[in-house]
Write a protein that holds these residues in place. Structure first.
Motif, PDB file in Angstrom:
ATOM      1  N   THR A 299       0.800  -1.247   0.000  1.00 56.77           N
ATOM      2  CA  THR A 299       0.000   0.000   0.000  1.00 56.77           C
ATOM      3  C   THR A 299       0.825   1.285   0.000  1.00 56.77           C
ATOM      4  O   THR A 299       0.360   2.314  -0.456  1.00 56.77           O
ATOM      5  CB  THR A 299      -0.953   0.036   1.225  1.00 56.77           C
TER       6      THR A 299
ATOM      7  N   ARG B 133       1.638  -2.026  13.236  1.00 53.87           N
ATOM      8  CA  ARG B 133       1.190  -1.417  11.981  1.00 53.87           C
ATOM      9  C   ARG B 133      -0.170  -1.982  11.572  1.00 53.87           C
ATOM     10  O   ARG B 133      -1.046  -1.254  11.102  1.00 53.87           O
ATOM     11  CB  ARG B 133       2.190  -1.681  10.843  1.00 53.87           C
ATOM     12  N   LYS B 134      -0.323  -3.301  11.759  1.00 48.71           N
ATOM     13  CA  LYS B 134      -1.600  -3.947  11.391  1.00 48.71           C
ATOM     14  C   LYS B 134      -2.736  -3.394  12.246  1.00 48.71           C
ATOM     15  O   LYS B 134      -3.802  -3.061  11.745  1.00 48.71           O
ATOM     16  CB  LYS B 134      -1.501  -5.466  11.604  1.00 48.71           C
TER      17      LYS B 134
ATOM     18  N   TYR C 178      -2.880  -0.605  13.703  1.00 55.61           N
ATOM     19  CA  TYR C 178      -3.127   0.776  13.310  1.00 55.61           C
ATOM     20  C   TYR C 178      -3.978   0.824  12.033  1.00 55.61           C
ATOM     21  O   TYR C 178      -4.960   1.570  11.947  1.00 55.61           O
ATOM     22  CB  TYR C 178      -1.789   1.489  13.109  1.00 55.61           C
ATOM     23  N   ALA C 179      -3.636  -0.025  11.065  1.00 55.11           N
ATOM     24  CA  ALA C 179      -4.395  -0.058   9.807  1.00 55.11           C
ATOM     25  C   ALA C 179      -5.843  -0.478  10.079  1.00 55.11           C
ATOM     26  O   ALA C 179      -6.784   0.100   9.528  1.00 55.11           O
ATOM     27  CB  ALA C 179      -3.732  -1.024   8.823  1.00 55.11           C
ATOM     28  N   ARG C 180      -6.007  -1.459  10.984  1.00 55.04           N
ATOM     29  CA  ARG C 180      -7.376  -1.904  11.300  1.00 55.04           C
ATOM     30  C   ARG C 180      -8.166  -0.792  11.993  1.00 55.04           C
ATOM     31  O   ARG C 180      -9.354  -0.635  11.760  1.00 55.04           O
ATOM     32  CB  ARG C 180      -7.332  -3.163  12.174  1.00 55.04           C
ATOM     33  N   SER C 181      -7.456  -0.008  12.832  1.00 55.67           N
ATOM     34  CA  SER C 181      -8.158   1.077  13.541  1.00 55.67           C
ATOM     35  C   SER C 181      -8.626   2.142  12.554  1.00 55.67           C
ATOM     36  O   SER C 181      -9.616   2.830  12.777  1.00 55.67           O
ATOM     37  CB  SER C 181      -7.239   1.695  14.608  1.00 55.67           C
TER      38      SER C 181
ATOM     39  N   TYR D 152      -9.057   1.486   8.955  1.00 48.23           N
ATOM     40  CA  TYR D 152      -9.849   0.969   7.834  1.00 48.23           C
ATOM     41  C   TYR D 152     -10.700  -0.241   8.187  1.00 48.23           C
ATOM     42  O   TYR D 152     -11.377  -0.786   7.326  1.00 48.23           O
ATOM     43  CB  TYR D 152      -8.907   0.615   6.666  1.00 48.23           C
TER      44      TYR D 152
ATOM     45  N   LYS E 254     -11.387  -3.599   6.004  1.00 47.01           N
ATOM     46  CA  LYS E 254     -10.788  -3.352   4.679  1.00 47.01           C
ATOM     47  C   LYS E 254      -9.268  -3.270   4.727  1.00 47.01           C
ATOM     48  O   LYS E 254      -8.611  -3.175   3.690  1.00 47.01           O
ATOM     49  CB  LYS E 254     -11.325  -2.027   4.120  1.00 47.01           C
ATOM     50  N   ALA E 255      -8.710  -3.205   5.928  1.00 45.29           N
ATOM     51  CA  ALA E 255      -7.262  -3.044   6.067  1.00 45.29           C
ATOM     52  C   ALA E 255      -6.535  -4.184   5.368  1.00 45.29           C
ATOM     53  O   ALA E 255      -6.935  -5.338   5.477  1.00 45.29           O
ATOM     54  CB  ALA E 255      -6.877  -3.008   7.547  1.00 45.29           C
TER      55      ALA E 255
ATOM     56  N   GLU F  55      -4.040  -7.023   4.629  1.00 43.65           N
ATOM     57  CA  GLU F  55      -3.451  -7.994   5.550  1.00 43.65           C
ATOM     58  C   GLU F  55      -1.922  -7.995   5.471  1.00 43.65           C
ATOM     59  O   GLU F  55      -1.240  -8.261   6.441  1.00 43.65           O
ATOM     60  CB  GLU F  55      -3.984  -9.402   5.251  1.00 43.65           C
TER      61      GLU F  55
END
Lengths: 264, 264
Positions: free
Chosen positions: A105, A149-150, A152-155, A157, A160-161, A163
């Motif tokens: 990404t 990082r994961k 954070y991405a889940r928080s 998106y 949709k974050a 994987e």
């Protein structure tokens, strides 16, 4: 005019005047001794940083000197020489974005590691061209906590974050190693933050707020390391003079005495 | 070159880049927009501050302009004009030491209130001479918690601590009032910190760490007030442009496009 220290880097530099930030703490250490100037550019890699070099650190100093010498304006213009000065020290702190993985990404920010090293070399070369005596300190990117990082991405998106992580600790380590190698090649002081932070158990949450950026404790690590390098060079705060008399040296009845010595 | 904001004052300014400090928070707000320059002098009163004025804020700008115009050096020297600039904004934050009581332990720092007001006027006048468009903000000293000062003295000197306070809240209020009056006379924005802080119940411990200097919450009050004044003037951070493209505006494949517009 006070000496200037410039902090040049990405978001980890840009955020360094936030609460508990390493830049602000440095400015506090050197208050009345040096100005700490913030030149942090969130999201930037070394390739983009190159576009800024001549704007942030113009090579006008020598030109001015020559112009003045060769010109008939020997009088008041001479003051200019001492009014425009390059920084006496600079931290160069890039790599966290260069190391973003290709095909993920944050690919847009990715810079191949060989180019990263060459870009850093060009930045250092430019700084030394500004002033051969400038203390240039290379700082590696901090380690990456992939789980952080994961999260954070889940928080941001939710489901949709992606994987797949956009940065890995291993790959950032490759960049950190090249940064250290370059510093050794050029004989520059460096801070191997990637290694340093990982010496502490629990570094993932203790030093990183979102797997990449620094907590207050992470900022404290950078601050301590930078102060260490400055102390070992010729820029130890306690050995540098205050810019004007300490208030205890001022005689309440004859204040001009203290100021005559230092500034009149 | 970025606009500069200068923070000129005593220890409450000098300490403003410490943990949670109002100066650092301001620098964080204006990162990539303006440089916040620290010119805080612990223990100083306005009388001593006057000795620094011409050193910290030289009146060379106009001279250089005239020199260059009148000289045959029209070429590259023209760059100097844009390289040396006076600050676009300054906070003037003195009075906590001027208001130290005559005949008490901090008498050496005492400045009579009429002189305090005149000294402030001279400082403002000098700043406006540097640049008539400079946003000059006067800040009154914070209130004094006499009990907090006593506790602080006892923590340092034990039983030997003077029983009589070296500063009183009432007397500091007299100085604060003169500071506000001067601001109104001169049509300058001001922050009546002395009054503002006392609006909050428990201000003594909430905002002051030793009866005089600021806690993190006290720093937050100053920060909020300064940001408010800057926002009302022409210096709202969110309306000022970043110095270079935001990273999201940079095309990974053609980075030069973004930079061409803003800096080439």
């Amino acid at each position: 005019m006070r000496p200037q220290f410039v902090l040049f880097g990405d978001s980890i530099t840009q955020q360094s005047f936030g609460s508990g930030g390493w830049g602000a703490a440095l400015a506090d250490n050197y208050s009345r001794k040096a100005d700490v100037i913030l030149r942090g550019y969130g999201g930037y890699n070394t390739r983009w940083a190159l576009f800024l070099l001549h704007h942030l650190f113009p090579l006008v100093f020598d030109c001015l000197f020559v112009d003045i010498r060769d010109s008939p304006c020997q009088g008041p213009l001479y003051a200019i020489e001492s009014d425009i000065k390059p920084p006496v020290a600079a931290t160069i702190f890039f790599g966290a974005n260069d190391a973003a993985l290709s095909g993920r990404t944050s690919e847009r920010q990715h810079v191949p590691v060989e180019e990263y090293k060459e870009n850093l070399r060009r930045i250092v070369h430019h700084m030394k061209e500004c002033s051969p005596t400038m203390l240039v300190v290379l700082i590696t990117p901090p380690p990456v906590d992939e789980e952080g990082r994961k999260e954070y991405a889940r928080s941001l998106y939710g489901e949709k974050a992606m994987e797949l992580p956009e940065r890995t600790n291993e790959m950032t380590g490759v960049y950190a190693k090249q940064c250290v190698e370059l510093a050794k090649e050029l004989g520059l002081p460096f801070i191997d933050l990637w290694s340093k932070m990982q010496e502490t158990e629990g570094w993932q949450k203790q030093f990183l707020s979102d797997g990449l950026h620094l907590t207050e404790e992470g900022n404290a690590v950078v601050h301590k390391e930078v102060v260490g390098v400055f102390n070992e060079a010729w820029l130890c705060a306690s050995e540098m003079p205050n810019d004007f008399p300490h208030h205890s040296e001022i005689d309440g009845k004859n204040p001009e005495m203290a100021f005559e010595q230092q500034c009149l």
